[in-house]
Write an enzyme that holds these catalytic residues in place. Structure first.
Site, PDB file in Angstrom:
ATOM      1  N   SER A  59       0.832  -1.196   0.000  1.00  0.00           N
ATOM      2  CA  SER A  59       0.000   0.000   0.000  1.00  0.00           C
ATOM      3  C   SER A  59       0.871   1.252   0.000  1.00  0.00           C
ATOM      4  O   SER A  59       1.663   1.456  -0.921  1.00  0.00           O
ATOM      5  CB  SER A  59      -0.954  -0.027   1.205  1.00  0.00           C
ATOM      6  OG  SER A  59      -1.976   0.915   1.064  1.00  0.00           O
ATOM      7  N   GLU A  69      -2.051  -2.453  -8.273  1.00  0.00           N
ATOM      8  CA  GLU A  69      -3.238  -2.768  -7.470  1.00  0.00           C
ATOM      9  C   GLU A  69      -3.702  -1.484  -6.801  1.00  0.00           C
ATOM     10  O   GLU A  69      -2.965  -0.503  -6.746  1.00  0.00           O
ATOM     11  CB  GLU A  69      -2.926  -3.846  -6.429  1.00  0.00           C
ATOM     12  CG  GLU A  69      -1.895  -3.452  -5.379  1.00  0.00           C
ATOM     13  CD  GLU A  69      -2.464  -2.629  -4.217  1.00  0.00           C
ATOM     14  OE1 GLU A  69      -3.639  -2.805  -3.858  1.00  0.00           O
ATOM     15  OE2 GLU A  69      -1.708  -1.791  -3.674  1.00  0.00           O
ATOM     16  N   HIS A 113      -4.570  -5.404  -1.618  1.00  0.00           N
ATOM     17  CA  HIS A 113      -5.498  -5.324  -0.508  1.00  0.00           C
ATOM     18  C   HIS A 113      -6.475  -6.497  -0.591  1.00  0.00           C
ATOM     19  O   HIS A 113      -6.569  -7.163  -1.608  1.00  0.00           O
ATOM     20  CB  HIS A 113      -6.254  -4.002  -0.533  1.00  0.00           C
ATOM     21  CG  HIS A 113      -5.387  -2.798  -0.310  1.00  0.00           C
ATOM     22  ND1 HIS A 113      -4.578  -2.281  -1.309  1.00  0.00           N
ATOM     23  CD2 HIS A 113      -5.195  -2.019   0.778  1.00  0.00           C
ATOM     24  CE1 HIS A 113      -3.932  -1.219  -0.831  1.00  0.00           C
ATOM     25  NE2 HIS A 113      -4.285  -1.032   0.430  1.00  0.00           N
TER      26      HIS A 113
END
Length: 315
Positions: A124, A220, A282
């Site tokens: 992330s 992502e 995630h």
């Protein structure tokens, strides 16, 4: 994978591949981005200790300053101390959130370069650190689960598939990651770069901007509407970041509606192998990818296979 008692970091092309962990190794936990839940953090530390690792935590790992895990200076100091400690074999991030980009100019890159390379683990917002460590240190790093997040620190224990792959990654032999959708067929072997789309877009115009030429690009994101994904992909395309990309592996898109029409529209014209639906990013399960190391996309099996190289190969 068997390793000598004292191993030399291997290289994948020009990237240093830190050695795999062994039981008894010391790992440091830091929070370079958002604040973490102390209960989740304690559970995550227990999980690592259950693997036979010795865990130390940064002095400021439980600090909180609004949406940050303490001040920029404190977060940078924890990361630098952990990386420069010769006793530490890996640095694992507690969680993402926001804030890693704020500490990049506070790190003493000369000191970090002088330290022995080691594994950096996170995803992330930690994408900013992966990019910076790649540019400044030439070190491959793990895009994977973090300690104070759901796949590792839920009350009922780690999510089994994520934890198995996470353990394989840390100790040297991660299995291939399989997706469920082929956008463009083909096969390619190349180093893997990338991570979270939002962070890669935010790094455009900085010293740590994405350069995907000759690379497999991992992408992502979470909680982004398709039009925002379109905007960020367009930014990467217009900036030249995707020129010469060798292949694309698309991970999870949790809370993003149906992103595939946009992903196909923007990425298929690049004419390189593109696979999608990989459990990376995630959501659950969450598998681990070694950024900077060689990877292979095989559209026939819709898989991304990584390489960690035995450090003896570099001796």
């Amino acid at each position: 994978m068997n390793e000598p008692a004292t191993s030399v970091p291997a290289r994948s092309e020009d990237m240093i591949i830190p050695r795999s962990l062994r039981p008894g190794d010391v790992v440091a936990v830091v929070a370079p981005s958002g604040p973490c839940d102390p209960v989740r953090l304690a559970r995550g530390v227990g999980v690592l200790e259950g693997l036979g690792l010795k865990v130390v935590t940064g002095a400021h790992v439980l600090d909180r300053d609004r949406y940050l895990a303490g001040s920029d200076a404190a977060r940078a100091a924890d990361l630098q101390e952990a990386w420069c400690d010769p006793a530490v074999a890996a640095v694992i991030c507690a969680r993402g959130g926001y804030g890693a980009t704020r500490i990049l100019d506070l790190l003493d890159w000369d000191a970090l370069r002088a330290a022995r390379p080691k594994a950096l683990v996170g995803s992330s917002d930690v994408t900013a650190l992966h990019q910076a460590f790649s540019v400044e240190l030439g070190v491959a790093s793990w895009f994977g689960p973090m300690l104070a997040c759901a796949t590792i620190s839920d009350p009922e224990g780690p999510e089994p598939r994520s934890f198995r792959h996470f353990t394989e990654a840390l100790f040297g032999g991660p299995s291939p990651i399989t997706g469920d959708r082929v956008i463009t067929a083909g096969r390619v072997v190349a180093p893997v770069v990338g991570g979270n789309l939002s962070l890669l877009a935010a790094l455009c115009g900085t010293p740590y901007a994405l350069r995907a030429r000759g690379r497999i690009l991992l992408l992502e994101d979470v909680a982004e509407e398709p039009y925002r994904i379109d905007r960020m992909l367009t930014q990467l395309l217009r900036s030249g970041a995707l020129e010469g990309v060798a292949g694309i592996a698309l991970g999870s898109w949790e809370g993003c509606g149906d992103p595939y029409p946009v992903l196909e529209e923007r990425l298929a014209p690049l004419g390189v192998p593109v696979i999608a639906g990989l459990p990376v990013g995630h959501g659950s399960p969450q598998f681990s990818v070694l950024l900077g190391a060689l990877g292979a996309i095989d559209a026939e099996s819709c898989s991304l296979t990584g390489s960690t190289m035995d450090p003896m190969e570099a001796v």
